[in-house]
Design an enzyme around this catalytic site. Structure first.
Site, PDB file in Angstrom:
ATOM      1  N   HIS A   1       2.910   3.152  -8.982  1.00  0.00           N
ATOM      2  CA  HIS A   1       2.739   1.717  -9.279  1.00  0.00           C
ATOM      3  C   HIS A   1       3.989   1.161  -9.982  1.00  0.00           C
ATOM      4  CE1 HIS A   1      -1.220   2.087  -7.789  1.00  0.00           C
ATOM      5  NE2 HIS A   1      -1.734   2.698  -8.828  1.00  0.00           N
TER       6      HIS A   1
ATOM      7  N   ARG B   1     -11.607   2.379  -8.896  1.00  0.00           N
ATOM      8  CA  ARG B   1     -10.641   3.450  -9.191  1.00  0.00           C
ATOM      9  C   ARG B   1     -10.903   4.036 -10.579  1.00  0.00           C
ATOM     10  NH1 ARG B   1      -5.070   2.405  -6.213  1.00  0.00           N
ATOM     11  NH2 ARG B   1      -6.002   1.765  -4.273  1.00  0.00           N
TER      12      ARG B   1
ATOM     13  N   SER C   1      -7.461  -5.628  -5.704  1.00  0.00           N
ATOM     14  CA  SER C   1      -8.588  -6.230  -4.980  1.00  0.00           C
ATOM     15  C   SER C   1      -9.865  -6.150  -5.809  1.00  0.00           C
ATOM     16  CB  SER C   1      -8.791  -5.506  -3.652  1.00  0.00           C
ATOM     17  OG  SER C   1      -9.385  -4.250  -3.887  1.00  0.00           O
TER      18      SER C   1
ATOM     19  N   LEU D   1      10.396 -21.211  -4.668  1.00  0.00           N
ATOM     20  CA  LEU D   1       9.496 -20.219  -4.044  1.00  0.00           C
ATOM     21  C   LEU D   1       8.175 -20.253  -4.793  1.00  0.00           C
ATOM     22  CD1 LEU D   1       8.860 -17.546  -2.352  1.00  0.00           C
ATOM     23  CD2 LEU D   1       9.748 -16.299  -4.322  1.00  0.00           C
TER      24      LEU D   1
ATOM     25  N   ASP E   1       0.837  -1.204   0.000  1.00  0.00           N
ATOM     26  CA  ASP E   1       0.000   0.000   0.000  1.00  0.00           C
ATOM     27  C   ASP E   1       0.875   1.259   0.000  1.00  0.00           C
ATOM     28  OD1 ASP E   1      -2.294   1.466   0.017  1.00  0.00           O
ATOM     29  OD2 ASP E   1      -2.809   1.090   2.113  1.00  0.00           O
TER      30      ASP E   1
ATOM     31  N   SER F   1      -8.278  -5.293   5.040  1.00  0.00           N
ATOM     32  CA  SER F   1      -8.867  -4.963   3.736  1.00  0.00           C
ATOM     33  C   SER F   1      -9.234  -6.185   2.890  1.00  0.00           C
ATOM     34  CB  SER F   1      -7.938  -4.038   2.945  1.00  0.00           C
ATOM     35  OG  SER F   1      -7.776  -2.818   3.622  1.00  0.00           O
TER      36      SER F   1
HETATM   37  C1  FPP Z   1      -1.805   0.116  -3.470  1.00  0.00           C
HETATM   38  O1  FPP Z   1      -1.361   1.449  -3.394  1.00  0.00           O
HETATM   39  C2  FPP Z   1      -1.256  -0.550  -4.638  1.00  0.00           C
HETATM   40  C3  FPP Z   1      -1.985  -1.111  -5.644  1.00  0.00           C
HETATM   41  C4  FPP Z   1      -3.456  -1.151  -5.666  1.00  0.00           C
HETATM   42  C5  FPP Z   1      -1.328  -1.722  -6.820  1.00  0.00           C
HETATM   43  C6  FPP Z   1      -0.139  -2.554  -6.482  1.00  0.00           C
HETATM   44  C7  FPP Z   1       0.554  -2.969  -7.724  1.00  0.00           C
HETATM   45  C8  FPP Z   1       1.884  -2.973  -7.883  1.00  0.00           C
HETATM   46  C9  FPP Z   1       2.853  -2.647  -6.830  1.00  0.00           C
HETATM   47  C10 FPP Z   1       2.436  -3.456  -9.167  1.00  0.00           C
HETATM   48  C11 FPP Z   1       2.727  -4.902  -8.959  1.00  0.00           C
HETATM   49  C12 FPP Z   1       2.761  -5.714 -10.142  1.00  0.00           C
HETATM   50  C13 FPP Z   1       2.714  -7.093 -10.097  1.00  0.00           C
HETATM   51  C14 FPP Z   1       2.916  -7.873 -11.338  1.00  0.00           C
HETATM   52  C15 FPP Z   1       2.456  -7.828  -8.846  1.00  0.00           C
HETATM   53  P1  FPP Z   1      -2.429   2.613  -3.565  1.00  0.00           P
HETATM   54  O2  FPP Z   1      -2.555   2.954  -4.998  1.00  0.00           O
HETATM   55  O3  FPP Z   1      -3.718   2.205  -2.906  1.00  0.00           O
HETATM   56  O4  FPP Z   1      -1.737   3.778  -2.760  1.00  0.00           O
HETATM   57  P2  FPP Z   1      -2.471   4.934  -1.942  1.00  0.00           P
HETATM   58  O5  FPP Z   1      -3.219   4.260  -0.826  1.00  0.00           O
HETATM   59  O6  FPP Z   1      -1.343   5.768  -1.465  1.00  0.00           O
HETATM   60  O7  FPP Z   1      -3.372   5.645  -2.899  1.00  0.00           O
END
Ligand code: FPP
Length: 266
Positions: free
Chosen positions: A57, A91, A85, A151, A40, A216
């Protein structure tokens, strides 16, 4: 904070923490077998730098690579990452399609390397509702890496814990009807066979970055006795060093699973 500005107690705390982190070595039997992470803070990380959320991201993806690598190095057997999720569809459309493309491209890019490192890639969630191109790639990647044993990397995409439980109930009820299974004969073990994580151990440690302290809708069944670790660090800043700090904190926990500590029976 500089060491010189800390109180003696603060310095001692720092030194102890550093020693604990340094004690995290490959193959340590005190390490968790299964680590789950709620990644997060990508959006806030980007906002702090006046960048679009999508840049967060992208930076987060780099950390996915580093933490996966660290798990391989340390001999951790299961890593589960919450990437999208069932609620994330709410979004903005642009962000959702950016994420779907990022999943697709990164899977294309990293699968060969991960396969060589004997990583089995599995997906948790309703993958049939994803863009068809991504669904097809996911099935391919799962098949290609299915025999790897070093893994298991579970990527939770279009995943919701309540949805997972409901679909497991449906599967079990269907089986019960087909095989005439009495309701009172249904066991926890039979139920877990219908979860996305069937055959895998429950997470020992769950980490959530960015300062939020909630689950969550992530792995609701599997986290019954999981140790929780919260850090205020945003996911794109969460590197292997902080991962080892989380593992060091885990090693100090006393896990009793509802029982009492060994040697304290009287
Ligand atoms: C949460 O931060 C993050 C996500 C919903 C996306 C996570 C995805 C990645 C890290 C890319 C990973 C890729 C693979 C292939 C696994 P947020 O956007 O909710 O952050 P915020 O709460 O600060 O808005």
């Amino acid at each position: 904070m500089k060491l010189s500005s800390l109180s003696p107690k603060g310095i001692l705390h720092r030194v102890r923490r550093k020693t604990a982190v340094q004690s995290i070595q490959p193959g340590d039997p005190g390490l968790p077998k299964h680590v789950a992470i709620i990644m997060d803070g990508n959006g806030r990380w980007a906002r702090k730098r006046n960048l679009p959320r999508t840049a967060g991201h992208e930076a987060g993806l780099q950390i996915v690579r580093e933490i996966t690598q660290e798990c391989v190095r340390l001999g951790i057997k299961y890593l589960t990452l919450y990437a999208f999720s069932t609620e994330n569809w709410r979004r903005p459309k642009q962000e959702v399609s950016f994420l779907m493309n990022l999943f697709y491209q990164s899977l294309q890019e990293v699968t060969t390397d991960l396969h060589h490192e004997e990583v089995r890639i599995r997906f948790l969630g309703n993958i049939d509702q994803l863009p068809p191109k991504l669904t097809a790639l996911i099935k391919e990647v799962e098949a290609q890496t299915a025999q790897n044993q070093r893994l298991t990397l579970n990527l939770a995409i279009n995943y919701g814990g309540r949805h997972e439980i409901i679909q497991a109930v449906r599967g079990l009820v269907q089986k019960a009807q087909e095989q005439g299974l009495e309701p009172e004969k249904i066991t926890e073990d039979q139920f877990t066979r219908f979860l996305f994580t069937a055959g895998q151990p429950d997470p020992d440690l769950m980490i959530r970055t960015s300062g939020e302290q909630r689950i969550s809708n992530f792995m609701l069944w599997q986290t019954a006795y999981t140790e929780l670790y919260f850090t205020s660090t945003f996911w794109p800043d969460f590197g292997p060093a902080e991962f080892r700090a989380a593992l060091a904190a885990y090693k100090k926990r006393s896990r009793r699973f509802g029982g009492i500590k060994e040697g304290r029976r009287k």
